[in-house]
Design a protein around this motif. Structure first.
Motif, PDB file in Angstrom:
ATOM      1  N   LEU A 166     -81.140  -6.040 -62.685  1.00 57.10           N
ATOM      2  CA  LEU A 166     -79.935  -5.316 -63.088  1.00 57.10           C
ATOM      3  C   LEU A 166     -80.097  -3.815 -62.855  1.00 57.10           C
ATOM      4  O   LEU A 166     -79.170  -3.147 -62.371  1.00 57.10           O
ATOM      5  CB  LEU A 166     -79.620  -5.602 -64.551  1.00 57.10           C
ATOM      6  N   ARG A 167     -81.259  -3.296 -63.180  1.00 63.73           N
ATOM      7  CA  ARG A 167     -81.497  -1.868 -62.934  1.00 63.73           C
ATOM      8  C   ARG A 167     -81.453  -1.558 -61.444  1.00 63.73           C
ATOM      9  O   ARG A 167     -80.892  -0.552 -61.017  1.00 63.73           O
ATOM     10  CB  ARG A 167     -82.848  -1.470 -63.517  1.00 63.73           C
ATOM     11  N   GLY A 168     -82.073  -2.444 -60.654  1.00 67.20           N
ATOM     12  CA  GLY A 168     -82.082  -2.230 -59.201  1.00 67.20           C
ATOM     13  C   GLY A 168     -80.690  -2.251 -58.601  1.00 67.20           C
ATOM     14  O   GLY A 168     -80.438  -1.599 -57.587  1.00 67.20           O
ATOM     15  N   ALA A 169     -79.786  -2.998 -59.235  1.00 69.87           N
ATOM     16  CA  ALA A 169     -78.407  -3.082 -58.752  1.00 69.87           C
ATOM     17  C   ALA A 169     -77.530  -1.973 -59.333  1.00 69.87           C
ATOM     18  O   ALA A 169     -76.332  -1.922 -59.051  1.00 69.87           O
ATOM     19  CB  ALA A 169     -77.824  -4.450 -59.116  1.00 69.87           C
ATOM     20  N   GLY A 170     -78.131  -1.099 -60.165  1.00 73.68           N
ATOM     21  CA  GLY A 170     -77.370   0.006 -60.736  1.00 73.68           C
ATOM     22  C   GLY A 170     -76.472  -0.389 -61.887  1.00 73.68           C
ATOM     23  O   GLY A 170     -75.537   0.349 -62.233  1.00 73.68           O
ATOM     24  N   VAL A 171     -76.742  -1.539 -62.515  1.00 72.55           N
ATOM     25  CA  VAL A 171     -75.928  -1.987 -63.642  1.00 72.55           C
ATOM     26  C   VAL A 171     -76.227  -1.117 -64.864  1.00 72.55           C
ATOM     27  O   VAL A 171     -77.390  -0.870 -65.182  1.00 72.55           O
ATOM     28  CB  VAL A 171     -76.210  -3.470 -63.967  1.00 72.55           C
ATOM     29  N   ALA A 172     -75.195  -0.668 -65.527  1.00 68.91           N
ATOM     30  CA  ALA A 172     -75.338   0.136 -66.745  1.00 68.91           C
ATOM     31  C   ALA A 172     -74.710  -0.639 -67.900  1.00 68.91           C
ATOM     32  O   ALA A 172     -73.491  -0.575 -68.113  1.00 68.91           O
ATOM     33  CB  ALA A 172     -74.659   1.490 -66.576  1.00 68.91           C
ATOM     34  N   PRO A 173     -75.499  -1.378 -68.671  1.00 67.84           N
ATOM     35  CA  PRO A 173     -74.944  -2.218 -69.742  1.00 67.84           C
ATOM     36  C   PRO A 173     -74.224  -1.398 -70.798  1.00 67.84           C
ATOM     37  O   PRO A 173     -74.637  -0.287 -71.146  1.00 67.84           O
ATOM     38  CB  PRO A 173     -76.177  -2.901 -70.337  1.00 67.84           C
ATOM     39  N   ALA A 174     -73.157  -1.946 -71.301  1.00 65.12           N
ATOM     40  CA  ALA A 174     -72.409  -1.285 -72.366  1.00 65.12           C
ATOM     41  C   ALA A 174     -73.054  -1.520 -73.728  1.00 65.12           C
ATOM     42  O   ALA A 174     -72.690  -0.862 -74.699  1.00 65.12           O
ATOM     43  CB  ALA A 174     -70.968  -1.796 -72.381  1.00 65.12           C
ATOM     44  N   ARG A 175     -73.973  -2.466 -73.811  1.00 63.85           N
ATOM     45  CA  ARG A 175     -74.704  -2.746 -75.050  1.00 63.85           C
ATOM     46  C   ARG A 175     -76.158  -3.042 -74.708  1.00 63.85           C
ATOM     47  O   ARG A 175     -76.477  -3.375 -73.581  1.00 63.85           O
ATOM     48  CB  ARG A 175     -74.058  -3.901 -75.814  1.00 63.85           C
ATOM     49  N   PRO A 176     -77.055  -2.908 -75.669  1.00 65.09           N
ATOM     50  CA  PRO A 176     -78.483  -3.066 -75.364  1.00 65.09           C
ATOM     51  C   PRO A 176     -78.868  -4.502 -74.999  1.00 65.09           C
ATOM     52  O   PRO A 176     -78.184  -5.463 -75.354  1.00 65.09           O
ATOM     53  CB  PRO A 176     -79.168  -2.641 -76.674  1.00 65.09           C
ATOM     54  N   VAL A 177     -80.003  -4.597 -74.318  1.00 67.40           N
ATOM     55  CA  VAL A 177     -80.670  -5.877 -74.056  1.00 67.40           C
ATOM     56  C   VAL A 177     -82.027  -5.818 -74.744  1.00 67.40           C
ATOM     57  O   VAL A 177     -82.745  -4.817 -74.641  1.00 67.40           O
ATOM     58  CB  VAL A 177     -80.851  -6.131 -72.547  1.00 67.40           C
ATOM     59  N   ALA A 178     -82.393  -6.878 -75.441  1.00 59.69           N
ATOM     60  CA  ALA A 178     -83.704  -6.963 -76.087  1.00 59.69           C
ATOM     61  C   ALA A 178     -84.429  -8.190 -75.557  1.00 59.69           C
ATOM     62  O   ALA A 178     -83.857  -9.288 -75.529  1.00 59.69           O
ATOM     63  CB  ALA A 178     -83.574  -7.049 -77.604  1.00 59.69           C
ATOM     64  N   VAL A 179     -85.669  -7.995 -75.123  1.00 59.44           N
ATOM     65  CA  VAL A 179     -86.520  -9.099 -74.671  1.00 59.44           C
ATOM     66  C   VAL A 179     -87.459  -9.453 -75.820  1.00 59.44           C
ATOM     67  O   VAL A 179     -88.197  -8.592 -76.305  1.00 59.44           O
ATOM     68  CB  VAL A 179     -87.320  -8.713 -73.416  1.00 59.44           C
ATOM     69  N   ALA A 180     -87.434 -10.698 -76.247  1.00 58.76           N
ATOM     70  CA  ALA A 180     -88.222 -11.122 -77.397  1.00 58.76           C
ATOM     71  C   ALA A 180     -89.424 -11.950 -76.981  1.00 58.76           C
ATOM     72  O   ALA A 180     -89.369 -12.716 -76.016  1.00 58.76           O
ATOM     73  CB  ALA A 180     -87.359 -11.935 -78.359  1.00 58.76           C
ATOM     74  N   ALA A 181     -90.516 -11.797 -77.738  1.00 58.73           N
ATOM     75  CA  ALA A 181     -91.653 -12.714 -77.696  1.00 58.73           C
ATOM     76  C   ALA A 181     -91.810 -13.244 -79.115  1.00 58.73           C
ATOM     77  O   ALA A 181     -92.306 -12.537 -79.998  1.00 58.73           O
ATOM     78  CB  ALA A 181     -92.921 -12.007 -77.225  1.00 58.73           C
TER      79      ALA A 181
END
Length: 399
Positions: free
Chosen positions: A106-121
């Motif tokens: 998503l970053r490589g495609a220049g996407v700017a999320p309107a809300r956060p993304v959280a990666v969980a372990a």
């Protein structure tokens, strides 16, 4: 091999040796033991490379944030690192590696999320060390009492609180309230995608399932001097219980497995004094599951009376039928042009589905085998899973 598949392989090779048993080829990644702690350090390093701050919830769960952790309406993704004894490589870690790569896409495609993304372990998803599956997500969601979780002990007598370094914090409504949705990517634990010739699927539901402990007490005695007619042998009751579980499950189209047993004194020339077995039971409907366990219990109790033993049944965990958010599943299936499949396996997604809109993605497993070294997925299919997860995250954070 595509560029994304190559990047997946590079990340995968970093974690593949961790906790692998040289004899079986499977993994010994029990929660909060050295191999899993190494993977948790790897998680932090990956987050640091991406400028994603990591937070902990006091229950052993880690969260790496793309965006402001305090903003709210975050989309949660990820999975777990721990394994069953001698389990496969993909069950759990695939969802975490794929989540970091999806953020990269998503970053490589220049996407700017309107809300956060959280990666969980999430910690202790398998329940292989402390006995309760999805322990971390249950604590996050407030589905298990803190005192009970703290007192859970592994085979060596170490408590969850001791392994954690402190008592678990329990539910944090403020943290759970920051999440608007959860999407877990997981290797398929069957061959439906092989049969449908599709690399990725969307989950529809998780069968109700649970774990029950059978404790059978008898009379320990000498194997060579005790007449057969004088024995009160709990192993006979246990063996009958295993056969009864198999028969009753087959009659109902359900699943029953007794994969763990403890025997005292566990000596070749001694009649046991106690046998403990753990039943894993699953079915498509709650009524079928309940009927299965009741039938096995009744037959085991009758056999115990005949053997002169005492039997008790204890429910250690139970998960009801989980139907994932139908609207979300349909939306993602249409977005990905992917089939929709049910599953008999439990997941952190099954716990969180009761608290926020939740979906699961499955990646094709050519062998159909899971919880075993034979579990597998091709790099290209894993790359397809990353692409699918990236599209889902974009859909949920930008639309």
């Amino acid at each position: 091999m595509s560029d994304l598949a190559s990047r997946f392989r590079k990340l995968w090779d970093e974690i593949a040796p961790v906790g692998r048993d040289a004899g079986s080829g499977g993994y010994l990644r029990y929660a909060l033991t050295e191999p899993e702690l190494r993977l948790r350090a790897w998680f932090r390093a990956q987050a640091d490379e991406r400028g994603m701050p990591v937070t902990e919830d006091g229950n052993g769960n880690l969260f790496a944030w793309w965006g402001d952790p305090r903003a709210g309406d975050a989309v949660l993704t990820g999975s777990h690192f721990d394994s069953v004894p001698h389990g496969g490589a993909y069950d759990g870690p695939l969802g975490i590696v794929s989540a970091f790569l999806a953020v990269d896409e998503l970053r490589g495609a220049g996407v700017a999320p309107a809300r956060p993304v959280a990666v969980a372990a999430f910690v202790e998803e398998e329940g292989a060390r402390f006995g309760v599956p999805c322990l971390g997500s249950r604590l996050l969601a407030g589905e298990i009492a803190v005192a009970r979780a703290a007192g859970l002990r592994d085979a060596a007598g170490v408590s969850f609180a001791e392994a954690l370094g402190d008592r678990p914090a329990g539910a944090d409504p403020a943290l759970l309230g920051r999440f608007a949705a959860f999407v877990e990517l997981h290797v398929e634990q069957g061959r439906a995608l092989v049969e449908q010739d599709a690399p990725v699927a969307v989950a529809s539901a998780i069968w109700p399932h649970g774990r029950w402990r059978f404790d059978v007490h008898g009379e320990g005695n000498h194997a060579g001097t005790t007449r057969m007619a004088d024995r009160r042998d709990p192993m006979l009751t246990y063996a009958f219980t295993v056969l009864a579980a198999n028969k009753e499950a087959r009659l109902r189209g359900a699943h029953a497995t007794v994969g763990r047993v403890s025997v005292e004194p566990n000596a070749t020339n001694a009649i046991p004094s106690r046998v403990t077995g753990w039943l894993d039971a699953r079915a498509a409907e709650p009524e079928t599951l309940r009927g299965l366990v009741e039938a096995v219990h009744a037959k085991a109790a009758e056999r115990a009376r005949r053997d002169g033993t005492e039997l008790t049944l204890t429910e250690e965990s139970a998960t009801p039928l989980v139907a994932f958010d139908g609207g979300l599943a349909d939306r993602l299936a249409a977005l990905l042009a992917a089939p929709v499949l049910p599953t008999g396996a439990g997941h952190d997604a099954g716990v969180l589905a009761a608290h926020l809109p939740t979906a699961m993605l499955f990646v094709r497993n050519p062998t159909g085998v899971s919880h075993s070294p034979a579990e597998s997925a091709s790099d290209d299919d894993c790359a397809a899973g990353v692409t699918a997860l990236a599209r889902v995250l974009e859909e949920l954070t930008c639309r």
